[in-house]
Design an enzyme around this catalytic site. Sequence first.
Site, mmCIF file in Angstrom:
data_model
loop_
_atom_site.group_PDB
_atom_site.id
_atom_site.type_symbol
_atom_site.label_atom_id
_atom_site.label_comp_id
_atom_site.label_asym_id
_atom_site.label_seq_id
_atom_site.Cartn_x
_atom_site.Cartn_y
_atom_site.Cartn_z
ATOM 1 N N HIS A 78 99.455 39.206 28.955
ATOM 2 C CA HIS A 78 98.676 40.187 29.685
ATOM 3 C C HIS A 78 97.267 40.214 29.097
ATOM 4 C CE1 HIS A 78 100.780 42.658 26.465
ATOM 5 N NE2 HIS A 78 99.511 42.748 26.135
HETATM 6 P P1 TYD Z 1 104.880 45.183 25.084
HETATM 7 O O1 TYD Z 1 103.502 45.513 25.581
HETATM 8 O O2 TYD Z 1 105.891 44.696 26.080
HETATM 9 O O3 TYD Z 1 104.760 44.110 23.925
HETATM 10 P P2 TYD Z 1 104.093 42.666 23.989
HETATM 11 O O4 TYD Z 1 102.615 42.891 23.880
HETATM 12 O O5 TYD Z 1 104.635 41.948 22.831
HETATM 13 O O6 TYD Z 1 104.483 42.024 25.288
HETATM 14 O O7 TYD Z 1 105.427 46.449 24.310
HETATM 15 C C1 TYD Z 1 106.803 46.650 24.046
HETATM 16 C C2 TYD Z 1 107.128 48.139 24.159
HETATM 17 O O8 TYD Z 1 106.416 48.899 23.180
HETATM 18 C C3 TYD Z 1 106.764 48.703 25.502
HETATM 19 O O9 TYD Z 1 107.772 49.633 25.856
HETATM 20 C C4 TYD Z 1 105.475 49.453 25.256
HETATM 21 C C5 TYD Z 1 105.614 49.898 23.811
HETATM 22 N N1 TYD Z 1 104.342 49.972 23.071
HETATM 23 C C6 TYD Z 1 103.913 51.209 22.599
HETATM 24 O O10 TYD Z 1 104.538 52.256 22.815
HETATM 25 N N2 TYD Z 1 102.769 51.266 21.871
HETATM 26 C C7 TYD Z 1 102.031 50.151 21.598
HETATM 27 O O11 TYD Z 1 100.979 50.248 20.928
HETATM 28 C C8 TYD Z 1 102.481 48.880 22.114
HETATM 29 C C9 TYD Z 1 101.698 47.621 21.868
HETATM 30 C C10 TYD Z 1 103.655 48.837 22.843
#
Ligand code: TYD
Length: 136
Positions: A49
């Site tokens: 993303h």
């Molecule tokens: P996600 O954005 O899917 O991780 P990646 O960047 O590795 O694809 O995040 C995983 C989960 O964690 C999702 O439910 C959102 C949550 N999250 C938070 O609550 N705070 C944060 O700072 C981040 C990066 C993710």
Amino acid sequence: MNKLLTNHKVLGDERGQLIAIESGIHIPFEIKRVFYIYGTQPNVPRGQHSHNITKQYLIAVNGSCKVTLDDGVNKVTYVLDQPHIGLFQDAMVWGTMHDFSPDCVLLVLANEHYDDQDYIRSYDDFQKLISGELNG
Ligand code: TYD
């Protein structure tokens, strides 16, 4: 996109190593949020993303992974395999983290609090936004 990697000074002595990262000195933003990723699977990429305004700074503080950054024009894959190497991911840059070693702990510093609305999760949408920016 070759200047995004920083080789931080290691403040080591006989007791071990220490690396200090300060907002505005070693990274180009104020840190509002820290998160870290570990327990990853070898063939499962993460990220995939971009963000509208969030800037990130990534360090594999243990183990290794690769990060592919795509600004809509150039796509470059960086290897993060040492705790003193940091990678800046600007806003509006599509990022994918992949090829994690089993022991990888990927530390991410960010300039914004978590906001689901700041995510661009469709590569098509990302390309449209980038081409809008590039064309005017
Ligand atoms: P996600 O954005 O899917 O991780 P990646 O960047 O590795 O694809 O995040 C995983 C989960 O964690 C999702 O439910 C959102 C949550 N999250 C938070 O609550 N705070 C944060 O700072 C981040 C990066 C993710």
